[in-house]
Scaffold this motif. Structure first.
Motif, PDB file in Angstrom:
ATOM      1  N   SER A  73      45.648  37.926  30.193  1.00 33.21           N
ATOM      2  CA  SER A  73      44.860  36.863  30.833  1.00 33.21           C
ATOM      3  C   SER A  73      45.327  36.609  32.256  1.00 33.21           C
ATOM      4  CB  SER A  73      44.937  35.583  30.001  1.00 33.21           C
ATOM      5  OG  SER A  73      46.271  35.142  29.875  1.00 33.21           O
ATOM      6  N   GLY A  74      46.643  36.577  32.478  1.00 36.61           N
ATOM      7  CA  GLY A  74      47.155  36.358  33.836  1.00 36.61           C
ATOM      8  C   GLY A  74      46.795  37.485  34.781  1.00 36.61           C
ATOM      9  N   ALA A  75      46.921  38.733  34.291  1.00 37.15           N
ATOM     10  CA  ALA A  75      46.602  39.883  35.135  1.00 37.15           C
ATOM     11  C   ALA A  75      45.107  39.944  35.427  1.00 37.15           C
ATOM     12  CB  ALA A  75      47.058  41.169  34.442  1.00 37.15           C
ATOM     13  N   ALA A  76      44.264  39.589  34.443  1.00 38.60           N
ATOM     14  CA  ALA A  76      42.809  39.667  34.629  1.00 38.60           C
ATOM     15  C   ALA A  76      42.335  38.699  35.700  1.00 38.60           C
ATOM     16  CB  ALA A  76      42.103  39.384  33.302  1.00 38.60           C
ATOM     17  N   LEU A  82      41.477  39.504  43.404  1.00 34.59           N
ATOM     18  CA  LEU A  82      41.638  40.650  44.300  1.00 34.59           C
ATOM     19  C   LEU A  82      40.306  41.362  44.518  1.00 34.59           C
ATOM     20  CD1 LEU A  82      43.409  42.702  45.856  1.00 34.59           C
ATOM     21  CD2 LEU A  82      43.794  43.870  43.658  1.00 34.59           C
ATOM     22  N   VAL A  83      39.532  41.489  43.445  1.00 33.62           N
ATOM     23  CA  VAL A  83      38.238  42.166  43.545  1.00 33.62           C
ATOM     24  C   VAL A  83      37.319  41.431  44.507  1.00 33.62           C
ATOM     25  CG1 VAL A  83      36.101  42.640  42.276  1.00 33.62           C
ATOM     26  CG2 VAL A  83      38.306  43.320  41.315  1.00 33.62           C
ATOM     27  N   TYR A  84      37.222  40.121  44.372  1.00 36.14           N
ATOM     28  CA  TYR A  84      36.356  39.360  45.273  1.00 36.14           C
ATOM     29  C   TYR A  84      36.884  39.407  46.707  1.00 36.14           C
ATOM     30  CZ  TYR A  84      33.119  37.421  41.863  1.00 36.14           C
ATOM     31  OH  TYR A  84      32.125  37.283  40.926  1.00 36.14           O
ATOM     32  N   SER A  85      38.188  39.457  46.876  1.00 34.29           N
ATOM     33  CA  SER A  85      38.750  39.571  48.222  1.00 34.29           C
ATOM     34  C   SER A  85      38.359  40.898  48.862  1.00 34.29           C
ATOM     35  CB  SER A  85      40.276  39.445  48.174  1.00 34.29           C
ATOM     36  OG  SER A  85      40.665  38.180  47.681  1.00 34.29           O
ATOM     37  N   THR A 115      32.359  45.021  37.472  1.00 31.54           N
ATOM     38  CA  THR A 115      33.809  44.836  37.569  1.00 31.54           C
ATOM     39  C   THR A 115      34.182  43.364  37.475  1.00 31.54           C
ATOM     40  OG1 THR A 115      33.968  46.799  38.984  1.00 31.54           O
ATOM     41  CG2 THR A 115      35.850  45.306  38.967  1.00 31.54           C
ATOM     42  N   ALA A 116      33.477  42.529  38.246  1.00 32.01           N
ATOM     43  CA  ALA A 116      33.762  41.092  38.202  1.00 32.01           C
ATOM     44  C   ALA A 116      33.477  40.514  36.814  1.00 32.01           C
ATOM     45  CB  ALA A 116      32.937  40.363  39.260  1.00 32.01           C
ATOM     46  N   GLY A 117      32.368  40.940  36.201  1.00 33.98           N
ATOM     47  CA  GLY A 117      32.022  40.434  34.878  1.00 33.98           C
ATOM     48  C   GLY A 117      33.014  40.857  33.815  1.00 33.98           C
ATOM     49  N   LEU A 118      33.471  42.099  33.861  1.00 27.69           N
ATOM     50  CA  LEU A 118      34.423  42.599  32.865  1.00 27.69           C
ATOM     51  C   LEU A 118      35.781  41.918  32.994  1.00 27.69           C
ATOM     52  CD1 LEU A 118      34.865  44.565  30.549  1.00 27.69           C
ATOM     53  CD2 LEU A 118      35.477  46.319  32.230  1.00 27.69           C
ATOM     54  N   LEU A 119      36.239  41.732  34.215  1.00 24.32           N
ATOM     55  CA  LEU A 119      37.518  41.042  34.417  1.00 24.32           C
ATOM     56  C   LEU A 119      37.425  39.578  33.993  1.00 24.32           C
ATOM     57  CD1 LEU A 119      38.558  42.580  37.847  1.00 24.32           C
ATOM     58  CD2 LEU A 119      39.750  42.882  35.674  1.00 24.32           C
ATOM     59  N   GLY A 120      36.301  38.940  34.312  1.00 25.45           N
ATOM     60  CA  GLY A 120      36.112  37.559  33.866  1.00 25.45           C
ATOM     61  C   GLY A 120      36.089  37.451  32.352  1.00 25.45           C
ATOM     62  N   PHE A 160      35.987  50.977  40.655  1.00 27.36           N
ATOM     63  CA  PHE A 160      35.595  50.003  41.679  1.00 27.36           C
ATOM     64  C   PHE A 160      36.216  50.348  43.032  1.00 27.36           C
ATOM     65  CE2 PHE A 160      37.147  46.211  43.946  1.00 27.36           C
ATOM     66  CZ  PHE A 160      35.946  45.652  44.345  1.00 27.36           C
ATOM     67  N   VAL A 161      37.499  50.694  43.033  1.00 23.80           N
ATOM     68  CA  VAL A 161      38.177  51.045  44.290  1.00 23.80           C
ATOM     69  C   VAL A 161      37.527  52.266  44.917  1.00 23.80           C
ATOM     70  CG1 VAL A 161      40.352  51.836  45.285  1.00 23.80           C
ATOM     71  CG2 VAL A 161      40.365  50.000  43.598  1.00 23.80           C
ATOM     72  N   GLN A 162      37.191  53.257  44.066  1.00 27.38           N
ATOM     73  CA  GLN A 162      36.530  54.450  44.587  1.00 27.38           C
ATOM     74  C   GLN A 162      35.156  54.108  45.161  1.00 27.38           C
ATOM     75  OE1 GLN A 162      33.781  56.189  43.057  1.00 27.38           O
ATOM     76  NE2 GLN A 162      33.853  58.068  44.266  1.00 27.38           N
ATOM     77  N   SER A 163      34.424  53.212  44.485  1.00 24.47           N
ATOM     78  CA  SER A 163      33.092  52.806  44.950  1.00 24.47           C
ATOM     79  C   SER A 163      33.172  52.031  46.259  1.00 24.47           C
ATOM     80  CB  SER A 163      32.404  51.957  43.876  1.00 24.47           C
ATOM     81  OG  SER A 163      31.166  51.461  44.327  1.00 24.47           O
TER      82      SER A 163
END
Length: 435
Positions: A73-76, A82-85, A115-120, A160-163
């Motif tokens: 949970s903390g890492a997610a 980070l993703v939104y940044s 990516t944002a949805g899966l992490l959330g 995501f990073v590759q995209s």
């Protein structure tokens, strides 16, 4: 059919409004609700779990479960930030280096949204399972599901990073925009070709219903099939006075409905309401059905690249190549304005669109004017015109030769070296140059 198109368009507009909030939110909430079902199954089926779930890799003790869920949970939630940044950084780079109108495409990127949805979802599920873990209840299925989400999140983050790294490459964006433009133009060409063999005749006008806009906005989409069905049902001819992408003022007439008989007030009101519901006005332009918008985006990228502050001629050359590729089908058939004719030859729907002449003018005039002293660009424009002249419909030959002459005259007016002017002339061999 009309209702389904309307519903699909309305849903698309809702998701487009907050593309980085709605779709990720739907993904996160859906997976979180599924975890509730798993928690219920854990409570009801725990005593009856098969042996392989009560030992080995799948079984976890309370302390282990709490530690793993806390870390996940903390890492997610940290990675989600980070993703939104990273997305905001990409937005900034794209707006400054490529063009601000590309931001709408970036916000609708499915990789960013998933990516944002899966992490959330990973954060919500892990936190919920952690909340339900106790000495007497260790939800084995839910803990393992949280672990699976963590694995998927890592894989999605790599993708995501590759995209993201590709999304700031101008050539990739130019290719994607031109591909969508080419697909849309090909659809219009096929639609026009279907009507080409039909002889058309207009109705004798005995009654006319002028339709006015109910709000300010851009004419974004027209339900052609619904308009056609409506026109056939009431024996009408529906003519749009504005093309897709035009800004329409409130109370400005933009549609004319013609009938060969006198219509009563009730019928007029019903027709008025149904046709207005087939036309969509939006606050901003998009490339959904707006050909000119997509062309303007590519031209904007090219003009920005040619500006003294950027000075990137090769990006502009890439835009020219992609634009000529997108114009291929429309130039070959000599695209004309779109009209939908019924089986009896009566014109039912007239849509002022993009003719091959107007598309060629829209592409080459602004690029030529911005490149009058840039030999590399003018040679590219000359090569593009030469390629188009080889596959163009015969009626477009004179127009392409006019553009070729304008390219030559533009460079001649900048007082170039005779050798450079001669080099440009060799690229315009399909034009009888007048010096």
């Amino acid at each position: 059919m009309g209702f389904l198109i309307t519903l699909k368009y309305a849903i698309g507009e809702v998701f487009k409004i907050r593309a980085l909030a709605t779709i990720p939110g739907v993904i996160a909430i859906s997976i979180w609700l599924f975890s509730m079902l798993l928690l219920y199954l854990d409570r009801t089926l725990q005593p009856h779990l098969p042996d392989f779930l009560q030992a080995g890799w799948f079984w976890v003790a309370k302390d282990t479960a709490e530690s793993v869920l806390s870390v996940i949970s903390g890492a997610a939630i940290t990675t989600l930030g980070l993703v939104y940044s990273l997305v905001l950084i990409v937005f900034t780079l794209a707006a400054g280096n490529i063009g601000p109108r590309l931001l709408q495409r970036f916000t609708g990127d499915r990789v960013n949204q998933i990516t944002a949805g899966l992490l959330g979802a990973t954060f919500l599920v892990s936190l919920t399972v952690l909340h339900q873990t106790s000495e007497t209840n260790v939800p084995v299925l839910s803990v393992n599901f949280s672990f699976l989400l963590a694995v998927l999140s890592v894989l999605q983050l790599i993708y995501f990073v590759q995209s993201v790294s590709r999304s700031v490459m101008i050539d990739e964006e130019v290719a994607e925009i031109s591909r969508r433009l080419e697909d849309k133009l090909s659809q219009i060409v096929k639609s026009v070709e279907k009507q080409a063999d039909k002889t058309s005749k207009s109705l004798k006008e005995k009654d006319c219903i002028p339709l006015k806009s109910v709000e300010n906005g851009y004419l974004t989409m027209v339900e052609q099939e619904t308009l056609y069905s409506l026109a056939c049902e009431h024996d009408l001819e529906v003519k749009l006075l504005k093309k897709i992408g035009t800004f329409v003022l409130k109370d400005q007439q933009f549609i004319t409905v013609t009938a060969d008989r006198k219509l009563d007030d009730e019928t007029r009101e019903s027709i008025h309401e149904q046709i207005i519901n087939c036309v969509y006005l939006t606050k901003s332009r998009s490339s959904v059905d707006d050909i000119e918008y997509a062309i303007n985006v590519l031209i904007e990228i090219a003009l920005r690249a040619l500006s003294p502050g950027v000075n990137d001629t090769f990006t502009a050359i890439s835009c020219i190549d992609r634009l000529t590729g997108a114009l291929n089908s429309s130039v070959q058939c000599g695209l004309t304005e779109q009209s939908i004719v019924d089986d009896d030859g009566c014109v039912r729907v007239l849509i002022p669109g993009y003719t091959a002449d107007s598309l060629i003018d829209a592409v080459f005039h602004p690029l030529r004017r911005s490149s009058s002293d840039n030999l590399l660009m003018l040679v590219t424009l000359a090569n593009a015109l030469s390629r188009l002249s080889e596959i163009a419909h015969p009626k477009l030959g004179d127009l392409l030769r006019v553009h070729g002459q304008l390219v030559y005259d533009s460079y001649a007016s900048s007082n170039p070296l005779p050798e450079d002017l001669a080099h440009l002339k060799t690229r315009l061999d399909f034009v009888d140059i007048k010096q």
